[in-house]
Design a protein around this motif. Structure first.
Motif, PDB file in Angstrom:
ATOM      1  N   GLY A 223      16.627  37.789   8.370  1.00  0.00           N
ATOM      2  CA  GLY A 223      16.193  39.128   8.766  1.00  0.00           C
ATOM      3  C   GLY A 223      14.698  39.223   8.908  1.00  0.00           C
ATOM      4  N   ASP A 224      14.068  40.022   8.044  1.00  0.00           N
ATOM      5  CA  ASP A 224      12.623  40.244   8.150  1.00  0.00           C
ATOM      6  C   ASP A 224      11.799  38.987   7.887  1.00  0.00           C
ATOM      7  N   GLY A 225      12.333  38.060   7.099  1.00  0.00           N
ATOM      8  CA  GLY A 225      11.599  36.835   6.807  1.00  0.00           C
ATOM      9  C   GLY A 225      11.899  35.699   7.758  1.00  0.00           C
ATOM     10  N   LEU A 226      12.694  35.978   8.787  1.00  0.00           N
ATOM     11  CA  LEU A 226      13.132  34.920   9.710  1.00  0.00           C
ATOM     12  C   LEU A 226      11.970  34.223  10.398  1.00  0.00           C
ATOM     13  N   GLN A 227      11.040  35.011  10.929  1.00  0.00           N
ATOM     14  CA  GLN A 227       9.933  34.446  11.699  1.00  0.00           C
ATOM     15  C   GLN A 227       9.097  33.491  10.851  1.00  0.00           C
ATOM     16  N   VAL A 228       8.737  33.931   9.646  1.00  0.00           N
ATOM     17  CA  VAL A 228       7.888  33.116   8.783  1.00  0.00           C
ATOM     18  C   VAL A 228       8.649  31.896   8.243  1.00  0.00           C
ATOM     19  N   SER A 229       9.884  32.104   7.805  1.00  0.00           N
ATOM     20  CA  SER A 229      10.647  30.991   7.226  1.00  0.00           C
ATOM     21  C   SER A 229      10.898  29.901   8.260  1.00  0.00           C
ATOM     22  N   ARG A 230      11.161  30.292   9.489  1.00  0.00           N
ATOM     23  CA  ARG A 230      11.369  29.294  10.547  1.00  0.00           C
ATOM     24  C   ARG A 230      10.061  28.620  10.940  1.00  0.00           C
ATOM     25  N   ALA A 231       8.959  29.384  10.933  1.00  0.00           N
ATOM     26  CA  ALA A 231       7.659  28.780  11.225  1.00  0.00           C
ATOM     27  C   ALA A 231       7.320  27.706  10.197  1.00  0.00           C
ATOM     28  N   LEU A 232       7.636  27.975   8.934  1.00  0.00           N
ATOM     29  CA  LEU A 232       7.378  26.997   7.872  1.00  0.00           C
ATOM     30  C   LEU A 232       8.195  25.726   8.072  1.00  0.00           C
ATOM     31  N   ILE A 233       9.431  25.875   8.518  1.00  0.00           N
ATOM     32  CA  ILE A 233      10.269  24.701   8.796  1.00  0.00           C
ATOM     33  C   ILE A 233       9.651  23.884   9.926  1.00  0.00           C
ATOM     34  N   GLY A 234       9.206  24.579  10.979  1.00  0.00           N
ATOM     35  CA  GLY A 234       8.578  23.885  12.106  1.00  0.00           C
ATOM     36  C   GLY A 234       7.317  23.155  11.693  1.00  0.00           C
ATOM     37  N   ILE A 235       6.486  23.810  10.876  1.00  0.00           N
ATOM     38  CA  ILE A 235       5.244  23.195  10.405  1.00  0.00           C
ATOM     39  C   ILE A 235       5.547  21.968   9.549  1.00  0.00           C
ATOM     40  N   GLY A 236       6.508  22.120   8.645  1.00  0.00           N
ATOM     41  CA  GLY A 236       6.854  21.008   7.765  1.00  0.00           C
ATOM     42  C   GLY A 236       7.424  19.817   8.499  1.00  0.00           C
ATOM     43  N   SER A 237       8.098  20.052   9.623  1.00  0.00           N
ATOM     44  CA  SER A 237       8.722  18.948  10.363  1.00  0.00           C
ATOM     45  C   SER A 237       7.699  18.062  11.060  1.00  0.00           C
TER      46      SER A 237
END
Length: 367
Positions: A223-237
């Motif tokens: 929900g509201d944390g989707l954008q940030v949580s997915r950005a963190l996954i992308g950065i970590g990858s």
């Protein structure tokens, strides 16, 4: 006929080509990441805007920045009127804020231009006041020139751009020598203003949840944390060296606004820590040169403009990267010169062009 459009060779030698090279490298790096995020069509559009911006930059370099001082008041009030029209007549709602004007396929955010107008007005008035910002009357006048446009940005509501204006003003007042107690009081006043706006009803519930989602994005990762949580996954990858440009990654497919607000996640994914450091070094060079021009400008007007532009870059970079890393709230502030957006790119390059112009005319040129 074309001689009047030719930059004098003596002035050309005063151009800080390091700034121009830094601009071009940053934008080209951004275009590569826009291509990875949303494809070649939009990357091509951004390249066209870069060419247009550089042409406009050249013509801006032909004009002595001191001549612009005569039109600052008109430019400022034009932008105030434009902000009023945006909110009540011409504006379109994007991401919850009525802060954009659409011209066919092109969207323009008047607050981007108002940002430059406020910097120019502060520069003009501080020069008129001979730098005496601690005089109470002078300070009140300067504060009012900030408050008037910001008031119309607050009611859009656009808290991200409101914070941009505040930190531009903070940088200018700090470098102008404003008393530290006043600056601390200003920071306290900011927190009070945020609290009042937060509870005023201007900011809707979903906007509040989005702003504070960075505190624990995993709590509502769908929900509201989707954008940030997915950005963190992308950065970590991305790791240290990134996955390269031949491979499509998680951030390209699943991070919302990956070409604007969250483009840093695409950069970190494809170019890794090395690519991020490369970008930050280019930014550091650009900001250092702006500050150096501010330090050596021949007048207060030029110094304040340069400080204002440097302050904007410092805040916008920290804010954008911070919200990608979940250490700052998601406010919709784009990464300067990197994020997708033609009109934003044009206004940003022209604002840097003002600083280049000031640097070109730091000393008297004998023709």
């Amino acid at each position: 006929m074309f001689n009047k459009f030719k930059l004098d060779s003596k002035l050309a030698r005063e151009v800080d080509w390091g700034i121009i090279v830094s601009i071009v490298l940053i934008v080209l790096f951004g275009i590569v990441n826009i291509y990875m995020a949303i494809g070649s069509k939009n990357a091509g559009k951004q390249l066209v805007w870069l060419i247009i911006s550089l042409v406009c930059l050249y013509f801006l370099m032909l004009i002595d920045y001191n001549m612009l001082e005569n039109y600052v008041v008109i430019f400022y009030w034009f932008n105030v009127v434009l902000l009023v029209l945006t909110k009540f007549v011409l504006g379109s709602k994007i991401n919850g804020a009525v802060g954009w004007i659409k011209f066919g396929p092109v969207s323009f955010q008047p607050s981007e231009l108002a940002k430059i107008a406020v910097i120019l007005m502060l520069a003009k008035k501080i020069q008129d006041f001979d730098g005496k910002v601690n005089n109470l009357k002078n300070f009140i006048i300067l504060a009012m020139y900030i408050i008037i446009p910001v008031a119309f940005i607050v009611i859009q509501p656009d808290m991200g751009m409101t914070m941009v204006f505040f930190f531009i003003a903070l940088g200018i007042f700090f470098c102008a020598g404003l008393d530290g107690k006043v600056i601390v009081s200003g920071l306290f006043g900011l927190f009070v203003a945020i609290a009042l706006v937060w509870n005023s009803g201007l900011i809707k519930g979903y906007q509040k949840r989005r702003l504070i989602s960075f505190l624990n994005p995993e709590a509502d990762a769908s929900g509201d944390g989707l954008q940030v949580s997915r950005a963190l996954i992308g950065i970590g990858s991305g790791g240290v060296f990134g996955i390269g440009i031949k491979t499509s990654g998680y951030a390209d497919a699943f991070v919302p606004e990956n070409h604007t607000d969250m483009i840093f996640s695409v950069i970190a994914q494809h170019f890794g820590t090395v690519g991020c450091v490369f970008l930050l070094v280019l930014y550091a060079i650009l900001i250092y040169k702006m500050i150096e021009i501010a330090r050596t400008s021949k007048d207060i007007f030029g110094s304040v403009i340069s400080v204002g532009m440097a302050s904007y870059f410092i805040y916008a970079i920290l804010q954008n990267i911070g919200m990608n890393l979940a250490i700052m709230p998601v406010t919709g502030i784009t990464l300067p010169l990197v994020s997708y957006g033609g009109s934003s790119l044009l206004t940003t390059i022209l604002s840097i062009g003002l600083v280049i112009n000031i640097g070109m005319r730091r000393k008297k040129i004998h023709f």
